[in-house]
Design an enzyme around this catalytic site. Structure first.
Site, mmCIF file in Angstrom:
data_model
loop_
_atom_site.group_PDB
_atom_site.id
_atom_site.type_symbol
_atom_site.label_atom_id
_atom_site.label_comp_id
_atom_site.label_asym_id
_atom_site.label_seq_id
_atom_site.Cartn_x
_atom_site.Cartn_y
_atom_site.Cartn_z
ATOM 1 N N HIS A 69 0.818 -1.211 0.000
ATOM 2 C CA HIS A 69 0.000 0.000 0.000
ATOM 3 C C HIS A 69 0.858 1.270 0.000
ATOM 4 C CE1 HIS A 69 -2.957 -3.003 0.887
ATOM 5 N NE2 HIS A 69 -2.398 -3.242 2.072
ATOM 6 N N ARG A 70 2.052 1.161 -0.541
ATOM 7 C CA ARG A 70 3.021 2.249 -0.596
ATOM 8 C C ARG A 70 3.450 2.714 0.799
ATOM 9 N NH1 ARG A 70 4.562 7.072 -0.689
ATOM 10 N NH2 ARG A 70 5.891 7.944 -2.297
#
Length: 194
Positions: A171-172
């Site tokens: 999710h970065r």
């Protein structure tokens, strides 16, 4: 990733990249800047890292060497995509001595040592044929196989003042930790937002 010794952590990550079979895990981007701050970057090979710093070798008449003379600070970037890892290193750079440069030069393959004599790295050449002729002239000059180090070729040491470790996260939400060295040589670290 909370280790307090960033050099030891770097060496662990480099060993993990080697163990993974990553092609040229010692390849790094070397970023330099001219005296007026114009940046440039290129790939070079790491040829040693320890408590003293990060070593690489090159032609001292090259563009990178010219920039290091004018502005003796640089940045390194290692990227090991299969591991989802990057390491950024920043610090001052100084030339290594003749003994160190001679020692490493002697370990290079014969043809690479000849190439160091043949190439005026980063300078304009008249043709590929002229470069090959210079290579053959070097081969004739050192036909006995004992290729000495050219006076224009040598090593550099980047002494890290900052090392950042980057580990891919879902999710970065990557894990980033920046280590900075104080004047007394001790390290502190901070977690950075991705």
């Amino acid at each position: 990733m909370t280790e307090s010794d960033p050099i030891a952590l770097f060496l662990e990550w480099l060993a993990a990249a080697e163990a993974k079979g990553i092609n040229q895990p010692d390849a790094m981007t070397l970023a330099t800047a001219s005296a007026d701050g114009r940046p440039s970057a290129r790939m070079v090979l790491l040829r040693g890292a320890d408590l003293h710093g990060f070593r690489f070798y090159t032609n001292r008449g090259s563009r990178k060497a010219d920039e290091l003379r004018a502005n003796p600070h640089a940045a390194l970037l290692f990227h090991w995509q299969p591991l989802g890892r990057q390491v950024r290193v920043e610090g001052p750079v100084s030339p290594l001595g003749d003994a160190d440069s001679d020692g490493y030069f002697a370990t290079r393959p014969y043809e690479s040592r000849l190439g160091a004599w043949a190439s005026d790295q980063s300078r304009v050449i008249e043709s590929r044929e002229a470069l090959l002729a210079r290579f053959e002239a070097a081969r004739q000059r050192f036909a006995d196989g004992d290729v000495t180090r050219p006076p224009h070729w040598g090593g550099y040491l980047l002494v890290p003042v900052a090392i950042e470790f980057w580990q891919h996260g879902d999710h970065r939400l990557h894990d980033r930790r920046r280590h900075t060295r104080s004047a007394d040589g001790s390290w502190s670290s901070q977690l950075l937002a991705p």
